[in-house]
Write an enzyme that holds these catalytic residues in place. Structure first.
Site, short mmCIF file in Angstrom:
data_model
loop_
_atom_site.label_atom_id
_atom_site.label_comp_id
_atom_site.label_asym_id
_atom_site.label_seq_id
_atom_site.Cartn_x
_atom_site.Cartn_y
_atom_site.Cartn_z
NE ARG A 222 53.39 10.43 31.91
CZ ARG A 222 53.57 11.50 32.66
NH1 ARG A 222 54.55 11.54 33.53
NH2 ARG A 222 52.76 12.53 32.57
CE LYS B 93 53.61 26.87 17.83
NZ LYS B 93 52.27 26.69 18.41
CG HIS C 145 49.32 23.93 12.31
ND1 HIS C 145 49.66 24.54 13.49
CD2 HIS C 145 48.08 24.39 12.01
CE1 HIS C 145 48.66 25.32 13.88
NE2 HIS C 145 47.68 25.25 13.00
CD GLU D 80 44.00 31.04 18.02
OE1 GLU D 80 43.58 29.89 18.01
OE2 GLU D 80 44.98 31.41 18.68
CG ASP E 131 50.74 29.33 21.28
OD1 ASP E 131 51.19 28.20 21.02
OD2 ASP E 131 49.52 29.61 21.21
CG HIS F 129 51.55 29.58 13.75
ND1 HIS F 129 52.18 28.42 13.36
CD2 HIS F 129 50.74 29.22 14.78
CE1 HIS F 129 51.77 27.42 14.13
NE2 HIS F 129 50.90 27.88 15.00
#
Ligand code: BG6
Length: 486
Positions: A47, A145, A175, A213, A232, A237
């Protein structure tokens, strides 16, 4: 040499994090490797009012930052010749006129629309692309996703996207499936006869899948606070890793043969209903702590997070698969942000010998273990018991270790490099089919409903730890420990 396919790739969300940090660097790398035809075009859409030169500047500094020493100015100059920018509001029909002009006369080449926006925009973008008559038989669409936030919303999006693109034109991305190490797991299982007879109940005691993580929510507070770790990471995953670990050998590597087998695993997951969530799941949220010695704020202090948020940044679950192969073998899944290490690992623990004839070693780790590490390094380690040198017959666990990076001495493709080129080549193997996604949401929804019903608030853990102590208790109740806690 094979002729490179020419394509036009339109990246919605063109100024966003995913496009600038992942997709453009991935495309640059494939270009530098001679895998992108110079007649192809890559167009960012967003945008913000930007000239082409301004967009190129943004793209260049992102690529410089994320590619580091791999960035090469002459290659960049050539690659940037492929790049363009269109200012458009995804929901404004009139803005799509720009695409008709841009794509005019190129109907006979591959056209990839990559939606790197919030998934509630997917339907309107599809409708507007259809109205602008730019969806050709050679077009395909890539959906990032998480697709929707539950079964109902995902179903609606899939139906609306399906009204414009056929299922064979829809590439639902996860991914993790594009990671070299995940493909290696397939190679290990289906390229070697050795493991198959061992890969079942009666020989495997339990399986752990950890995606840990060190990072927090970074600049994605708005998105993350509405999403949480279950949606998430687990819904996609972790369940995909579980599928590849647990699926039956497919009859071929054909996309649908592979996806059919993954779907069977998802459909065989034992539902976690109602009070199950209290004994088989753990939610956590980090408070301030330190990661690798550096102090970090707690989740509630991060930008764009509601001060009383009860979103989980950690989830651990006990999963059972109701099939002949896996009945009675628990799979423990765990993921979280701001944990002690960045680590993605599958740990397969085999049964103990049925009748020990040697003295038990003085360690908890007496069973054989196969550890498949996907991140940060790729390795496969099998622990076995060997004789301690010297007199007597005492045993000690030792490792047979394979470091894949060392062995192949070549850089693995980044997941997005592979997946983007797969969309160009029309290979759907590493993308989720609609029924897979439906089955994943159908298993996730009751967990969220259970958490709501019992007002299961996240347990607090200190940033830099391995999550709340309830996670150790979850696995400890069955007599096991997380691999890093042994
Ligand atoms: C994304 C999640 O899908 O995967 C992020 O939205 C997460 O929250 C990321 O950080 C992890 O991916 P990787 O490849 O860094 O392990």
């Amino acid at each position: 040499m094979a002729v490179l396919p020419v394509f036009d790739m339109v990246l919605f969300g063109g100024t966003g994090d995913l496009v600038t940090r992942k997709l453009l660097p991935a495309l640059y790398r494939r270009y530098a490797a001679g895998q992108v035809s110079p007649e192809s075009r890559i167009v960012g859409v967003a945008r913000t009012a930007l000239s082409r030169a301004e967009y190129l500047n943004q793209a260049e500094s992102a690529c410089r930052e994320f590619l580091g020493p791999e960035f090469d100015a002459p290659h960049w100059t050539a690659f940037s010749g492929l790049l363009g920018y269109v200012k458009a509001d995804a929901s404004v029909e009139a803005d799509y006129a720009a695409f008709s002009t841009l794509l005019k006369g190129r109907d006979d080449i591959i056209r990839v629309f990559f939606f790197s926006t919030a998934s509630n925009l997917f339907s309107v973008i599809c409708r507007n692309l259809a109205k602008a008559a730019v969806v050709t038989p050679l077009s395909r669409v890539v959906l990032e996703k998480p697709l929707g936030h539950d079964t109902e919303s995902a179903d609606l999006i899939n139906t609306e996207v399906g009204a414009v693109f056929t299922e064979k034109q829809i590439y639902r991305i996860d991914h993790y499936l594009g990671k070299e190490a995940v493909q290696n797991l397939m190679a290990l299982r289906f390229g070697n006869a050795l493991f198959e007879p061992l890969w079942r109940r009666g020989l495997i005691k339990h399986v752990q899948i950890t995606v840990a993580e060190e990072l927090g929510v970074e600049r994605r507070g708005h998105f993350y606070d509405k999403t949480g770790a279950l949606r998430d990471m687990v819904q996609n995953h972790l369940l995909q890793l579980l599928c590849i670990m647990a699926m039956e050998p497919p009859a071929s590597s054909d996309p649908d043969a592979v996806r059919d087998e993954k779907l069977k695993v998802l459909r065989a997951l034992r539902p976690l209903r109602d009070r199950d969530v209290l004994t088989k799941t753990v939610r956590g949220q980090y408070k301030a702590g330190a990661v690798r010695g550096a102090p970090v704020p707690g989740y509630l202090e991060e930008a764009d997070i509601a001060p009383d948020s009860s979103t989980e940044t950690f989830a651990a679950l006990k999963v059972e698969i109701d099939t002949w192969r896996w009945a009675g073998v628990p799979f423990y899944l765990r993921t979280g942000k701001r944990l002690q290490d960045r680590l993605t690992e599958l740990v397969i623990t085999f049964d103990e010998v049925p009748h020990p004839i040697f003295e038990k070693p003085p360690t908890a780790r007496t069973a054989n273990e196969l550890v498949i590490r996907l991140q940060p390094d790729e390795s496969i380690t099998l622990t076995i018991l060997a004789k301690n040198p010297g007199e007597g017959m005492s045993l000690k666990p030792v490792s047979l270790a394979l470091d894949l990076g060392e062995t192949f001495k070549t850089r693995s493709l980044d997941a997005y490099e592979r997946l983007l080129m797969d969309t160009v080549k029309g290979n759907l193997t590493l993308f989720m089919r609609r029924d897979e996604l439906d089955a994943a949401w159908a298993w996730i929804d009751p967990i969220r409903a259970g958490w709501d019903k019992y007002d299961e608030r996240p347990k607090i853990y200190i940033a830099g730890s391995w999550g709340p102590s309830a996670s150790s208790a979850l696995i400890g109740r069955d007599g096991f420990e997380w691999h890093d806690e042994l």
